[in-house]
Design a protein around this motif. Structure first.
Motif, PDB file in Angstrom:
ATOM      1  N   THR A   1      28.220  -0.216   1.893  1.00 38.68           N
ATOM      2  CA  THR A   1      27.971  -1.349   1.007  1.00 38.68           C
ATOM      3  C   THR A   1      26.469  -1.541   0.892  1.00 38.68           C
ATOM      4  O   THR A   1      25.684  -0.921   1.622  1.00 38.68           O
ATOM      5  N   ASP A   2      26.076  -2.402  -0.015  1.00 34.01           N
ATOM      6  CA  ASP A   2      24.659  -2.747  -0.137  1.00 34.01           C
ATOM      7  C   ASP A   2      24.125  -3.255   1.200  1.00 34.01           C
ATOM      8  O   ASP A   2      23.057  -2.844   1.670  1.00 34.01           O
ATOM      9  N   ALA A   3      24.882  -4.138   1.850  1.00 31.72           N
ATOM     10  CA  ALA A   3      24.454  -4.697   3.136  1.00 31.72           C
ATOM     11  C   ALA A   3      24.423  -3.629   4.222  1.00 31.72           C
ATOM     12  O   ALA A   3      23.542  -3.628   5.088  1.00 31.72           O
ATOM     13  N   GLY A   4      25.387  -2.715   4.190  1.00 26.41           N
ATOM     14  CA  GLY A   4      25.424  -1.658   5.192  1.00 26.41           C
ATOM     15  C   GLY A   4      24.264  -0.698   5.045  1.00 26.41           C
ATOM     16  O   GLY A   4      23.660  -0.263   6.040  1.00 26.41           O
ATOM     17  N   GLN A   5      23.939  -0.353   3.804  1.00 28.85           N
ATOM     18  CA  GLN A   5      22.785   0.511   3.552  1.00 28.85           C
ATOM     19  C   GLN A   5      21.497  -0.168   4.007  1.00 28.85           C
ATOM     20  O   GLN A   5      20.607   0.481   4.584  1.00 28.85           O
ATOM     21  N   LEU A   6      21.401  -1.464   3.770  1.00 30.41           N
ATOM     22  CA  LEU A   6      20.235  -2.230   4.205  1.00 30.41           C
ATOM     23  C   LEU A   6      20.114  -2.214   5.717  1.00 30.41           C
ATOM     24  O   LEU A   6      19.020  -2.007   6.261  1.00 30.41           O
ATOM     25  N   GLN A   7      21.241  -2.409   6.425  1.00 35.71           N
ATOM     26  CA  GLN A   7      21.190  -2.434   7.885  1.00 35.71           C
ATOM     27  C   GLN A   7      20.793  -1.071   8.442  1.00 35.71           C
ATOM     28  O   GLN A   7      20.032  -0.983   9.418  1.00 35.71           O
ATOM     29  N   PHE A   8      21.296   0.005   7.826  1.00 34.85           N
ATOM     30  CA  PHE A   8      20.859   1.346   8.235  1.00 34.85           C
ATOM     31  C   PHE A   8      19.345   1.467   8.113  1.00 34.85           C
ATOM     32  O   PHE A   8      18.669   1.972   9.024  1.00 34.85           O
ATOM     33  N   THR A   9      18.812   1.011   6.992  1.00 31.48           N
ATOM     34  CA  THR A   9      17.374   1.126   6.750  1.00 31.48           C
ATOM     35  C   THR A   9      16.580   0.334   7.784  1.00 31.48           C
ATOM     36  O   THR A   9      15.571   0.811   8.315  1.00 31.48           O
ATOM     37  N   LYS A  10      17.038  -0.871   8.079  1.00 29.69           N
ATOM     38  CA  LYS A  10      16.360  -1.678   9.098  1.00 29.69           C
ATOM     39  C   LYS A  10      16.396  -0.996  10.461  1.00 29.69           C
ATOM     40  O   LYS A  10      15.383  -0.948  11.175  1.00 29.69           O
ATOM     41  N   ASP A  11      17.565  -0.485  10.825  1.00 29.08           N
ATOM     42  CA  ASP A  11      17.718   0.147  12.143  1.00 29.08           C
ATOM     43  C   ASP A  11      16.891   1.426  12.228  1.00 29.08           C
ATOM     44  O   ASP A  11      16.292   1.723  13.267  1.00 29.08           O
ATOM     45  N   LEU A  12      16.863   2.190  11.134  1.00 30.64           N
ATOM     46  CA  LEU A  12      16.077   3.416  11.110  1.00 30.64           C
ATOM     47  C   LEU A  12      14.593   3.101  11.276  1.00 30.64           C
ATOM     48  O   LEU A  12      13.899   3.727  12.094  1.00 30.64           O
ATOM     49  N   ILE A  13      14.090   2.142  10.535  1.00 30.22           N
ATOM     50  CA  ILE A  13      12.672   1.787  10.623  1.00 30.22           C
ATOM     51  C   ILE A  13      12.324   1.288  12.022  1.00 30.22           C
ATOM     52  O   ILE A  13      11.274   1.643  12.579  1.00 30.22           O
ATOM     53  N   ALA A  14      13.209   0.492  12.606  1.00 34.91           N
ATOM     54  CA  ALA A  14      12.957  -0.008  13.961  1.00 34.91           C
ATOM     55  C   ALA A  14      12.823   1.146  14.947  1.00 34.91           C
ATOM     56  O   ALA A  14      11.960   1.129  15.838  1.00 34.91           O
ATOM     57  N   GLU A  15      13.666   2.157  14.780  1.00 31.15           N
ATOM     58  CA  GLU A  15      13.590   3.324  15.676  1.00 31.15           C
ATOM     59  C   GLU A  15      12.313   4.116  15.429  1.00 31.15           C
ATOM     60  O   GLU A  15      11.621   4.508  16.379  1.00 31.15           O
ATOM     61  N   LEU A  16      11.988   4.364  14.169  1.00 34.76           N
ATOM     62  CA  LEU A  16      10.802   5.158  13.863  1.00 34.76           C
ATOM     63  C   LEU A  16       9.529   4.497  14.378  1.00 34.76           C
ATOM     64  O   LEU A  16       8.583   5.184  14.777  1.00 34.76           O
ATOM     65  N   LYS A  17       9.497   3.183  14.390  1.00 37.50           N
ATOM     66  CA  LYS A  17       8.309   2.487  14.871  1.00 37.50           C
ATOM     67  C   LYS A  17       8.115   2.624  16.385  1.00 37.50           C
ATOM     68  O   LYS A  17       7.045   2.285  16.902  1.00 37.50           O
ATOM     69  N   ASN A  18       9.122   3.134  17.059  1.00 40.80           N
ATOM     70  CA  ASN A  18       8.980   3.393  18.499  1.00 40.80           C
ATOM     71  C   ASN A  18       8.293   4.722  18.774  1.00 40.80           C
ATOM     72  O   ASN A  18       8.058   5.064  19.933  1.00 40.80           O
ATOM     73  N   HIS A  19       7.977   5.465  17.718  1.00 41.76           N
ATOM     74  CA  HIS A  19       7.418   6.810  17.877  1.00 41.76           C
ATOM     75  C   HIS A  19       6.062   6.870  17.190  1.00 41.76           C
ATOM     76  O   HIS A  19       5.975   6.862  15.954  1.00 41.76           O
ATOM     77  N   ALA A  20       5.013   6.945  17.988  1.00 39.87           N
ATOM     78  CA  ALA A  20       3.650   6.852  17.467  1.00 39.87           C
ATOM     79  C   ALA A  20       3.295   7.984  16.513  1.00 39.87           C
ATOM     80  O   ALA A  20       2.473   7.806  15.615  1.00 39.87           O
ATOM     81  N   ASN A  21       3.901   9.147  16.703  1.00 39.88           N
ATOM     82  CA  ASN A  21       3.550  10.299  15.865  1.00 39.88           C
ATOM     83  C   ASN A  21       4.251  10.296  14.516  1.00 39.88           C
ATOM     84  O   ASN A  21       3.920  11.100  13.645  1.00 39.88           O
ATOM     85  N   VAL A  22       5.237   9.446  14.340  1.00 40.71           N
ATOM     86  CA  VAL A  22       5.979   9.409  13.074  1.00 40.71           C
ATOM     87  C   VAL A  22       5.192   8.584  12.067  1.00 40.71           C
ATOM     88  O   VAL A  22       4.977   7.387  12.262  1.00 40.71           O
ATOM     89  N   ASN A  23       4.768   9.204  10.986  1.00 38.23           N
ATOM     90  CA  ASN A  23       3.942   8.485  10.009  1.00 38.23           C
ATOM     91  C   ASN A  23       4.428   8.641   8.570  1.00 38.23           C
ATOM     92  O   ASN A  23       3.687   8.334   7.628  1.00 38.23           O
ATOM     93  N   GLY A  24       5.664   9.095   8.373  1.00 39.69           N
ATOM     94  CA  GLY A  24       6.158   9.249   7.014  1.00 39.69           C
ATOM     95  C   GLY A  24       7.659   9.032   6.909  1.00 39.69           C
ATOM     96  O   GLY A  24       8.414   9.439   7.800  1.00 39.69           O
TER      97      GLY A  24
END
Length: 419
Positions: free
Chosen positions: A301-324
């Motif tokens: 759903t729209d909300a489910g896709q949004l939650q995936f995006t939030k969770d993905l970004i939260a994880e990526l921000k835990n990794h200093a080398n990830v910049n894209g």
């Protein structure tokens, strides 16, 4: 005083390098949608005016990715119906739009007439030799020619991929290989490395300021780690580890987390970018490798896709080398098209950032900007093809002339020290 200045310069350069992040999407079919009259609406249902690239930029996106095929007219009808049409003229025009908008441009060479991925990597039909040396020369000459034309067209890429999802090599059969270096169906890793190095050489010569991205996909995490380990035996001349991550193919975020930890530890000098990702907002596919039951927080759903995006970004921000972070095919939108005469693809793709039926933007489109740390980062202005003579301060202010005061500035997409 000079020592203090040099210290400040070093700190500023390090801060700038660490802070620069890129977020956007692979918009390779956007011109086709716009030409055929697709109606793009914002999340409130209002028509988007002024062009979609400008709209994406207004939502905080600062980078775009575009694929390039050698001769897509030779692709099968099925593949054309899936979106294979990006020849050099097409990419020159789209790349110029991206650069004129002040966005970073990632060019994705497929080195094929059609789709390339872990299951297919056909050699361009015009490259008829089976001699690896001849084929490597084909890669070099073609890459030089494409980059020269792009530069002349005002579409100089900032990132370049010499091959798309090359976990199992490229230009099959001669360049077909296993990620651990084993031969595959008559191909060899040594041949593949020869083709890859030819592309890298051409990129370094024509676009010395561009960063080179080597892209793999995550069907098996061990394939990714084996690939970069094997590749190091042949070359380490690249800047960014590029990954494709789709939960429905590659599994939970925990799988991505483990892989990112391994890559950061093993290759601490390399940046890492998710050059392809996405998740469905409708009609989750029945044949997906990983069923939707594995992702209870991410309904289709729209909300489910949004939650995936939030969770993905939260994880990526835990990794200093990830910049894209790039969303795959965000522009898919059949709203307003005549399915019989003006369709862009033969099937709807429901992991885009627009609803195919209503044309309305999904919430995830507006969430992606949160990958960037704009509140604290010093952002490097992207080189503009129309204004490569312009100088900028580190906080992005454009100067009328070359600065006379000592300090660090941005000029032609590089950090320059004025003493």
């Amino acid at each position: 005083m000079r020592k203090v200045l040099l210290t400040l310069i070093a700190i500023a350069i390090a801060t700038t390098t660490m802070a620069q992040k890129y977020v956007g999407g692979d918009i390779s079919l956007l011109p086709s949608y716009e030409a055929n009259g697709a109606k793009f609406l914002d999340k409130d249902g209002k028509s988007i005016t002024g062009g979609m690239i400008s709209y994406f930029k207004a939502q905080g996106w600062n980078a775009m990715r575009v694929r390039l095929f050698v001769d897509p007219s030779k692709a099968s009808a099925t593949h054309k119906g899936e979106g294979v049409r990006q020849d050099l003229e097409y990419v020159k025009a789209l790349g110029k739009q991206i650069k004129d908008a002040g966005l970073s441009f990632m060019l994705d060479f497929h080195y094929s007439d059609t789709w390339t991925d872990p299951g297919k990597h056909s050699t361009p039909s015009a490259w008829t030799s089976t001699d690896p040396d001849v084929l490597a020369q084909n890669v070099y000459d073609y890459t030089i020619d494409c980059l020269s034309q792009l530069i002349n067209a005002g579409a100089t890429p900032d990132f370049v991929q010499p091959g798309n999802e090359i976990t199992y090599g490229m230009m099959w059969p001669t360049g077909h290989c296993y990620p651990d270096g084993g031969a595959y169906s008559g191909g060899m890793f040594a041949n593949f490395a020869k083709y890859l190095k030819a592309g890298i050489k051409a990129i370094r010569e024509k676009c010395p300021n561009a960063q080179i991205v080597i892209q793999t996909e995550m069907s098996k995490s061990t394939n990714v780690t084996n690939f970069y380990k094997t590749l190091k035996n042949y070359t380490d001349d690249y800047d960014v580890i590029g990954l494709s991550y789709y939960p429905y193919y590659h599994g939970k975020l925990s799988t991505l987390k483990t892989l990112l930890n391994t890559l950061e530890t093993t290759y601490p000098t390399k940046k890492i970018q998710l050059v392809e990702t996405g998740y469905f907002h409708a009609y989750y596919p029945d044949d997906a490798t990983h069923k939707i039951s594995e992702f209870p927080n991410w309904p289709a759903t729209d909300a489910g896709q949004l939650q995936f995006t939030k969770d993905l970004i939260a994880e990526l921000k835990n990794h200093a080398n990830v910049n894209g972070l790039y969303w795959w095919f965000p522009e898919a939108n059949e709203h307003g098209l005549d399915w019989n005469t003006k369709r862009v693809t033969d099937k709807w793709y429901n992991a885009s950032l627009f609803d195919n039926q209503t044309g309305k933007a999904q919430q995830a489109l507006y969430e992606l900007k949160n990958f960037l740390d704009n509140e604290s980062a010093i952002q490097v202005p992207v080189a503009n093809s129309k204004a490569d003579h312009v100088w900028y301060t580190l906080d992005g202010r454009q100067l009328s002339t070359k600065p006379k005061e000592r300090g660090i500035y941005i000029h032609q997409h590089q950090k320059m020290v004025v003493r």
